[in-house]
Write a protein that holds these residues in place. Structure first.
Motif, PDB file in Angstrom:
ATOM      1  N   TRP A  33       3.681  -1.245   7.009  1.00  0.00           N
ATOM      2  CA  TRP A  33       4.875  -1.237   8.008  1.00  0.00           C
ATOM      3  C   TRP A  33       5.051  -0.219   8.796  1.00  0.00           C
ATOM      4  CZ3 TRP A  33       4.837  -4.677   3.812  1.00  0.00           C
ATOM      5  CH2 TRP A  33       5.563  -5.644   3.817  1.00  0.00           C
ATOM      6  N   LEU A  34       4.169   0.818   8.676  1.00  0.00           N
ATOM      7  CA  LEU A  34       4.354   2.031   9.382  1.00  0.00           C
ATOM      8  C   LEU A  34       3.842   1.907  10.909  1.00  0.00           C
ATOM      9  CD1 LEU A  34       3.253   4.852   6.902  1.00  0.00           C
ATOM     10  CD2 LEU A  34       5.577   4.604   7.994  1.00  0.00           C
ATOM     11  N   THR A  35       4.238   0.976  11.491  1.00  0.00           N
ATOM     12  CA  THR A  35       3.871   0.697  12.818  1.00  0.00           C
ATOM     13  C   THR A  35       5.170  -0.181  13.501  1.00  0.00           C
ATOM     14  OG1 THR A  35       2.579  -1.344  14.037  1.00  0.00           O
ATOM     15  CG2 THR A  35       2.393  -1.361  11.740  1.00  0.00           C
ATOM     16  N   SER A  51      -1.075   7.399   1.637  1.00  0.00           N
ATOM     17  CA  SER A  51      -0.582   6.616   2.816  1.00  0.00           C
ATOM     18  C   SER A  51      -1.265   7.341   3.951  1.00  0.00           C
ATOM     19  CB  SER A  51       0.809   6.958   3.184  1.00  0.00           C
ATOM     20  OG  SER A  51       1.172   6.544   4.397  1.00  0.00           O
ATOM     21  N   LYS A  52      -1.535   6.602   5.334  1.00  0.00           N
ATOM     22  CA  LYS A  52      -1.944   7.038   6.362  1.00  0.00           C
ATOM     23  C   LYS A  52      -1.040   8.300   6.940  1.00  0.00           C
ATOM     24  CE  LYS A  52      -0.262   3.567   9.073  1.00  0.00           C
ATOM     25  NZ  LYS A  52      -0.599   2.050   9.782  1.00  0.00           N
ATOM     26  N   SER A  74       0.886  -1.084  -0.069  1.00  0.00           N
ATOM     27  CA  SER A  74      -0.033  -0.080  -0.059  1.00  0.00           C
ATOM     28  C   SER A  74       0.837   1.103   0.107  1.00  0.00           C
ATOM     29  CB  SER A  74      -0.797  -0.011   1.273  1.00  0.00           C
ATOM     30  OG  SER A  74      -1.342   1.274   1.420  1.00  0.00           O
ATOM     31  N   LEU A  75       0.964   1.799  -1.279  1.00  0.00           N
ATOM     32  CA  LEU A  75       1.919   2.974  -1.498  1.00  0.00           C
ATOM     33  C   LEU A  75       1.517   4.130  -1.822  1.00  0.00           C
ATOM     34  CD1 LEU A  75       4.591   0.713  -3.283  1.00  0.00           C
ATOM     35  CD2 LEU A  75       5.110   1.987  -0.875  1.00  0.00           C
ATOM     36  N   ASP A  83       2.353   1.243   3.849  1.00  0.00           N
ATOM     37  CA  ASP A  83       1.517   1.815   4.965  1.00  0.00           C
ATOM     38  C   ASP A  83       1.537   0.679   5.915  1.00  0.00           C
ATOM     39  OD1 ASP A  83       0.364   3.998   5.019  1.00  0.00           O
ATOM     40  OD2 ASP A  83      -1.663   3.250   4.691  1.00  0.00           O
TER      41      ASP A  83
END
Lengths: 491, 303
Positions: B265-267, A15-16, A11-12, B263
């Motif tokens: 991996w953003l954790t 983004s959040k 998921s690029l 996304d």
């Protein structure tokens, strides 16, 4: 073709955690409401009294009015250049010429921020590129050629190099300031005087350069800048007192110029279109090759004559390369050229956007697989999403013709001979890229590819010391480096 | 459901071009992170920190203080997250576990003859089992760089697999000590070995060797994780450790993560910073975003 083993996707892009707008400030620059012609060291009104608008392609708003030079104005400029050549510039010791060029280079460095912001506003290119590439590289060209000014006898030992006289220079809209530097710096270093015409959609930085040149104290008439469209360019090309034409632009106009100067004593260098092959072998460092593909075609919205617009992937690596390329496309930010995070800015003009869109329609009809990034683009202004045509054929028009936009055609190949044949099977021959871990393969290809520049494991790298120019319909003559001095000299 | 994963030939890992990697890294560094995205990024970075003390002079007192800091980064500010974990030597695991009870902060323990890894397989397994038996949630092991550089890739693979088994339910971070591997091609190869041998995380460095974490090395490791995900659909975590001491650099690492793996991996489940002094610089930046002015370092507790 290797099939991806799982369908889960990264998921690029959307983004959040996204980047807040980070626009470069425009408070430090001044753009006058109207710009005149720069002739004989002064800013003068055009004889016709005509002006045309220059607009910001990202907002479609008018930035300024630009004077339109006609035949009489061009004649004035050529006369000023001739006078300056006869009276001052050719009489000046070479070391003194060098000092002036160094001064221009330093002034450009000092005002780099102003030039990059105006370049992005007038031309649509992202500030990251004008700030990190266009403007510093332009200054470097002046620095580099300043150094040659008093060393020409060493550049060409025992050949007695002499200047030509007045050079007429016509430059394109894709790198307005950089092309002005490419043209002016070697001409001055070799002792010639200049009449330069920027492209009609991007006159501003050339006129800012005129102001800077006036500030530098360069003798009047050594550099003259006349603005206008095709008619102004024709007036330069046809002027009888010009000794040398240097042109960068489309192949069609290049052909017209060659016809026009046939039978005259005018020397010429033409740097024209291109449709470069970017060749990826299966043994290449794939992740870096994907970056090379992106830099090759999406740099400056694809408005690059040496853009790597035809991608050739060795068939066994095609699946992996395409998957990675599609994912990389999602992270490219298209939008406001002045935002420091923008990767792809605005298409230079409405007309060019129409050309690109025309080719996209042609490509779809021809049957190549159309693919675009899912990014959003601003509603106002001229923008184009990064575009791929997968499974393209050599006979497709989108493969054969220069699009000059962010559109990449993708073909696969099986053997080295096949890819060389396909890469060369095009009317152009400006540049090419080769990606492989094997040095011998690189040297094998560089000797067989009919292209002026071949990059190995990199793409779109420029340096003032490195010559640049084409084969076939991409033109002739070299700019940059020692070779770039020769077109401005007789022996 | 079991997925069958075919092992690649570790002598034939994909090649890496260092110049290209450095250019890509330079692009991440020019991303401009401002305002709300800066605040969001900084909080994310805080929450990803493995607050670390790995000194010969560590004592119970030191570990206690560090654990308190982990849960109370800067109590004068509202809405701050905690760090992800506290990272200590095995002998302090029990203590740290007790100190952090109820905070949700994990306890990570280095093991396997950290930092050199110069010991027998038996000792390394014992070391791991001791840490896990004391309650370690995560184990940070080192690979045998000597065996790797000799070309004994199977030895390195088997060792990691054995430690993974000894970890039981604890998550395994495999330290490659990239500062001793010297080339990016080696980093790529070591990353693949660690991932296929069962690493839950791959980690750059022990912090005892210079250079520790660098952005080019981290990018190559992230790309290895991505390629594994492409092949298998399985996620592996990443932990750059050592040398990341400012908020600005941490944000560049997060930009790299966002644009390479995206996304998911953003954790802190999938990304960590191994650092001891990063937290205070991030706090200082957050305070500046809130108040508009910088405060002296003396306003932030140092442990």
């Amino acid at each position: 073709m290797e099939k991806p083993q799982n369908k889960k996707t990264l998921s690029l892009g959307k983004s959040k955690w996204s980047y807040a707008p980070s626009p470069e400030s425009t408070s430090h620059i001044t753009i006058k409401p109207q710009y005149e012609l720069f002739i004989d060291g002064k800013f003068i009104k055009p004889g016709s009294g005509k002006y045309f608008d220059t607009i910001n392609p990202a907002t479609e708003e008018k930035l300024s009015s630009i004077a339109e030079a006609d035949e009489k104005d061009v004649d004035k400029a050529v006369k000023a250049a001739r006078k300056a050549y006869d009276k001052t510039w050719s009489k000046l010791p070479a070391k003194e010429r060098g000092k002036y060029i160094y001064r221009i280079a330093r002034l450009l460095q000092e005002r780099a921020r102003e030039f990059s912001v105006i370049e992005s506003m007038d031309g649509g290119k992202p500030i990251r590129e004008s700030r990190d590439i266009d403007v510093p590289l332009a200054a470097n060209h002046f620095f580099y050629y300043a150094g040659w000014a008093d060393k020409l006898e060493y550049a060409f030992p025992n050949r007695k190099p002499q200047s030509l006289g007045v050079a007429g220079q016509i430059i394109p809209w894709n790198f307005p300031l950089l092309m002005a530097a490419w043209k002016i710096a070697p001409a001055l270093a070799t002792g010639n005087t200049v009449v330069l015409k920027p492209a009609e959609t991007t006159s501003l930085t050339a006129l800012k350069l005129a102001e800077l040149i006036a500030d530098s104290g360069l003798p009047d008439g050594v550099v003259n800048i006349v603005t206008g469209a095709g008619r102004t360019g024709a007036a330069i090309v046809n002027h009888p007192d010009i000794d040398k034409i240097a042109f960068t632009g489309s192949t069609d106009v290049g052909k017209l110029i060659q016809k026009a100067i046939a039978g005259t004593k005018k020397k010429a260098t033409l740097e024209l279109g291109g449709k470069a092959a970017n060749i990826i072998f299966a043994d290449a460092p794939i992740d870096q090759a994907v970056e090379g593909i992106v830099n090759g075609i999406f740099f400056n919205q694809g408005h690059v004559c040496c853009a790597g617009s035809r991608l050739f992937i060795e068939e066994s690596a095609a699946g992996e390369v395409i998957r990675k390329l599609k994912d990389r496309l999602e992270t490219l930010i298209v939008g406001d050229p002045l935002d420091k995070n923008t990767d792809i800015g605005a298409i230079n003009s409405k007309q060019q956007l129409a050309t690109i869109n025309k080719y996209i329609e042609i490509g779809k009809k021809e049957g190549a697989d159309f693919y675009q990034s899912s990014c959003s683009i601003p509603k106002k202004g001229y923008f184009c999403k990064p575009t791929l045509f997968l499974n393209a054929s050599q006979s497709h028009r989108v493969v054969q013709e220069e699009i000059f936009g962010p559109v990449l055609t993708i073909q696969t190949f099986r053997t080295v001979d096949e890819v060389i044949e396909k890469a060369n099977n095009i009317p152009y021959g400006l540049s090419a890229g080769v990606w492989t871990d094997k040095g011998s393969k690189i040297f094998n290809l560089t000797t067989k590819l009919r292209a002026g520049v071949v990059w190995a494991n990199t793409y779109n790298k420029f340096d003032p010391a490195s010559p640049f120019g084409g084969y076939k319909e991409s033109g002739f003559g070299r700019e940059g480096g020692l070779h770039g001095l020769m077109p401005y000299l007789k022996f | 459901m079991k997925t069958i994963i075919t092992l690649p030939d570790f002598t034939k890992t994909p090649t890496v071009d260092q110049v290209g990697v450095e250019e890509r890294v330079a692009r991440f560094q020019t991303r401009s992170i401002k305002k709300e995205s800066k605040v969001q990024g900084l909080k994310l970075a805080l929450n990803m920190i493995d607050l670390t003390t790995l000194e010969g002079k560590d004592t119970e007192g030191k570990v206690k203080q560090l654990c308190y800091k982990a849960a109370h980064l800067h109590d004068v500010m509202q809405g701050l997250p905690t760090v992800a974990a506290v990272c200590v030597y095995p002998t302090f695991v029990k203590l740290a576990k007790k100190q952090l009870e109820g905070t949700g902060i994990k306890v990570a323990s280095v093991a396997t003859a950290f930092p050199s890894g110069q010991s027998t397989r038996k000792v390394k397994i014992e070391d791991t089992k001791f840490a896990v038996a004391n309650g370690a949630d995560e184990v940070d092991m080192v690979i045998s760089r000597n065996e790797f550089l000799e070309g004994n890739y199977n030895y390195v693979f088997d060792e990691i697999a054995a430690v993974k088994e000894a970890c039981a339910n604890a998550r395994l971070k495999v330290i490659l000590e990239t500062g001793e591997l010297s080339t990016l091609d080696n980093v790529r190869r070591a990353s693949e070995i660690a991932i296929y041998a069962g690493a839950d995380f791959i980690k750059t460095s022990t912090g005892k060797i210079a250079p520790a974490a660098t952005q080019p090395v981290t990018l190559v490791m992230l790309e290895t994780i991505r390629d594994y995900y492409y092949k298998t659909g399985k996620m592996v975590g990443m932990k750059p450790a050592g040398g990341i001491s400012t908020a600005k650099i941490a944000l560049q690492y997060l930009v790299m993560l966002r644009e390479t793996l995206g996304d998911a991996w953003l954790t802190n489940q999938w990304y960590r910073f191994g650092a001891s002094s990063l937290a205070n610089d991030v706090l200082m930046q957050l305070q500046k975003e809130q108040d508009g002015v910088y405060q002296s370092g003396d306003y932030f507790s140092r442990d």
